[in-house]
Design a protein around this motif. Structure first.
Motif, mmCIF file in Angstrom:
data_model
loop_
_atom_site.group_PDB
_atom_site.id
_atom_site.type_symbol
_atom_site.label_atom_id
_atom_site.label_comp_id
_atom_site.label_asym_id
_atom_site.label_seq_id
_atom_site.Cartn_x
_atom_site.Cartn_y
_atom_site.Cartn_z
ATOM 1 N N GLY A 1 62.122 -53.914 7.356
ATOM 2 C CA GLY A 1 62.808 -53.009 6.454
ATOM 3 C C GLY A 1 64.180 -52.594 6.928
ATOM 4 O O GLY A 1 64.837 -51.804 6.291
ATOM 5 N N ALA A 2 64.582 -53.108 8.070
ATOM 6 C CA ALA A 2 65.898 -52.774 8.598
ATOM 7 C C ALA A 2 66.939 -53.339 7.649
ATOM 8 O O ALA A 2 66.724 -54.389 7.078
ATOM 9 C CB ALA A 2 66.068 -53.356 9.994
ATOM 10 N N PRO A 3 68.021 -52.666 7.439
ATOM 11 C CA PRO A 3 68.463 -51.438 8.091
ATOM 12 C C PRO A 3 68.055 -50.168 7.358
ATOM 13 O O PRO A 3 68.408 -49.076 7.785
ATOM 14 C CB PRO A 3 69.977 -51.590 8.104
ATOM 15 N N LEU A 4 67.317 -50.265 6.257
ATOM 16 C CA LEU A 4 66.956 -49.041 5.526
ATOM 17 C C LEU A 4 66.146 -48.069 6.369
ATOM 18 O O LEU A 4 66.344 -46.856 6.273
ATOM 19 C CB LEU A 4 66.217 -49.372 4.236
ATOM 20 N N HIS A 5 65.241 -48.576 7.198
ATOM 21 C CA HIS A 5 64.504 -47.672 8.074
ATOM 22 C C HIS A 5 65.481 -46.918 8.981
ATOM 23 O O HIS A 5 65.330 -45.722 9.204
ATOM 24 C CB HIS A 5 63.507 -48.446 8.948
ATOM 25 N N ARG A 6 66.467 -47.638 9.501
ATOM 26 C CA ARG A 6 67.422 -47.041 10.445
ATOM 27 C C ARG A 6 68.411 -46.101 9.778
ATOM 28 O O ARG A 6 69.064 -45.313 10.454
ATOM 29 C CB ARG A 6 68.167 -48.148 11.195
ATOM 30 N N LEU A 7 68.538 -46.174 8.463
ATOM 31 C CA LEU A 7 69.465 -45.289 7.750
ATOM 32 C C LEU A 7 68.753 -44.106 7.106
ATOM 33 O O LEU A 7 69.198 -42.959 7.223
ATOM 34 C CB LEU A 7 70.217 -46.069 6.671
ATOM 35 N N THR A 8 67.672 -44.375 6.397
ATOM 36 C CA THR A 8 67.041 -43.319 5.597
ATOM 37 C C THR A 8 66.288 -42.296 6.432
ATOM 38 O O THR A 8 66.317 -41.110 6.115
ATOM 39 C CB THR A 8 66.081 -43.917 4.558
ATOM 40 N N ILE A 9 65.616 -42.733 7.470
ATOM 41 C CA ILE A 9 64.814 -41.783 8.257
ATOM 42 C C ILE A 9 65.699 -40.823 9.053
ATOM 43 O O ILE A 9 65.606 -39.606 8.865
ATOM 44 C CB ILE A 9 63.804 -42.523 9.159
ATOM 45 N N PRO A 10 66.594 -41.313 9.924
ATOM 46 C CA PRO A 10 67.356 -40.341 10.724
ATOM 47 C C PRO A 10 68.495 -39.646 9.982
ATOM 48 O O PRO A 10 68.763 -38.479 10.241
ATOM 49 C CB PRO A 10 67.911 -41.186 11.876
ATOM 50 N N TYR A 11 69.172 -40.333 9.050
ATOM 51 C CA TYR A 11 70.354 -39.748 8.418
ATOM 52 C C TYR A 11 70.049 -38.995 7.137
ATOM 53 O O TYR A 11 70.768 -38.070 6.777
ATOM 54 C CB TYR A 11 71.410 -40.817 8.165
ATOM 55 N N LEU A 12 69.020 -39.395 6.406
ATOM 56 C CA LEU A 12 68.661 -38.698 5.173
ATOM 57 C C LEU A 12 67.397 -37.862 5.337
ATOM 58 O O LEU A 12 67.063 -37.094 4.460
ATOM 59 C CB LEU A 12 68.465 -39.706 4.029
ATOM 60 N N GLY A 13 66.681 -38.069 6.439
ATOM 61 C CA GLY A 13 65.420 -37.354 6.637
ATOM 62 C C GLY A 13 64.385 -37.751 5.605
ATOM 63 O O GLY A 13 63.490 -36.974 5.278
ATOM 64 N N MET A 14 64.522 -38.962 5.077
ATOM 65 C CA MET A 14 63.647 -39.425 3.999
ATOM 66 C C MET A 14 62.441 -40.165 4.569
ATOM 67 O O MET A 14 62.589 -41.142 5.280
ATOM 68 C CB MET A 14 64.399 -40.358 3.044
ATOM 69 N N PRO A 15 61.238 -39.716 4.242
ATOM 70 C CA PRO A 15 60.060 -40.470 4.656
ATOM 71 C C PRO A 15 59.927 -41.759 3.844
ATOM 72 O O PRO A 15 60.371 -41.832 2.696
ATOM 73 C CB PRO A 15 58.889 -39.519 4.379
ATOM 74 N N LEU A 16 59.335 -42.756 4.448
ATOM 75 C CA LEU A 16 59.111 -44.036 3.791
ATOM 76 C C LEU A 16 57.614 -44.289 3.695
ATOM 77 O O LEU A 16 56.874 -44.031 4.637
ATOM 78 C CB LEU A 16 59.751 -45.185 4.585
ATOM 79 N N LEU A 17 57.190 -44.773 2.565
ATOM 80 C CA LEU A 17 55.796 -45.166 2.381
ATOM 81 C C LEU A 17 55.802 -46.700 2.270
ATOM 82 O O LEU A 17 56.071 -47.259 1.217
ATOM 83 C CB LEU A 17 55.225 -44.518 1.119
ATOM 84 N N ASP A 18 55.575 -47.340 3.409
ATOM 85 C CA ASP A 18 55.599 -48.800 3.481
ATOM 86 C C ASP A 18 54.261 -49.391 3.054
ATOM 87 O O ASP A 18 53.222 -48.741 3.155
ATOM 88 C CB ASP A 18 55.879 -49.256 4.923
ATOM 89 N N ASN A 19 54.309 -50.626 2.632
ATOM 90 C CA ASN A 19 53.110 -51.397 2.287
ATOM 91 C C ASN A 19 52.271 -50.764 1.181
ATOM 92 O O ASN A 19 51.046 -50.851 1.188
ATOM 93 C CB ASN A 19 52.245 -51.648 3.526
ATOM 94 N N ALA A 20 52.932 -50.105 0.239
ATOM 95 C CA ALA A 20 52.214 -49.503 -0.885
ATOM 96 C C ALA A 20 51.725 -50.602 -1.831
ATOM 97 O O ALA A 20 52.410 -51.585 -2.059
ATOM 98 C CB ALA A 20 53.134 -48.542 -1.639
ATOM 99 N N GLN A 21 50.544 -50.429 -2.332
ATOM 100 C CA GLN A 21 50.000 -51.360 -3.327
ATOM 101 C C GLN A 21 50.299 -50.764 -4.700
ATOM 102 O O GLN A 21 49.612 -49.862 -5.154
ATOM 103 C CB GLN A 21 48.512 -51.565 -3.095
ATOM 104 N N LEU A 22 51.328 -51.273 -5.343
ATOM 105 C CA LEU A 22 51.866 -50.665 -6.554
ATOM 106 C C LEU A 22 51.381 -51.309 -7.845
ATOM 107 O O LEU A 22 51.724 -50.851 -8.933
ATOM 108 C CB LEU A 22 53.397 -50.713 -6.495
#
Length: 95
Positions: A36-57
């Motif tokens: 998921g890089a670079p989104l993991h490296r941008l959204t978590i530390p800079y936006l404080g946004m949690p990510l829900l990976d591997n969701a079955q949608l």
């Protein structure tokens, strides 16, 4: 998703990124791990946004299509893991 999506998330005050990361490539051409890089490296530390990976949608997409509704309440309650950086969850979508 491209890294520029982080700008959209910031501009729209997105609170959570839910995606099916299972089909994403795990390694770059040089063998380095992507995950998921670079989104993991941008959204978590800079936006404080949690990510829900591997969701079955698939199920929620089908339910939305049948109801012809694309908005719903999403409830996600992670486990409390002291000093943890992740947790399994059981998200619930309420149409």
């Amino acid at each position: 998703m491209h890294a520029s999506c982080a700008e959209f998330f910031h501009a729209t005050d997105a609170s959570l990124l839910v995606w099916d990361l299972m089909d994403a490539p795990m390694h770059d051409a040089d063998g380095s791990v992507l995950m998921g890089a670079p989104l993991h490296r941008l959204t978590i530390p800079y936006l404080g946004m949690p990510l829900l990976d591997n969701a079955q949608l698939e199920d929620i997409a089908q339910a939305c299509a049948e109801a012809r509704r694309w908005e719903f309440m999403l409830v996600v309650a992670p486990l409390v893991v002291p000093r943890g950086t992740g947790s399994p969850v059981n998200p619930i979508a309420v149409l």
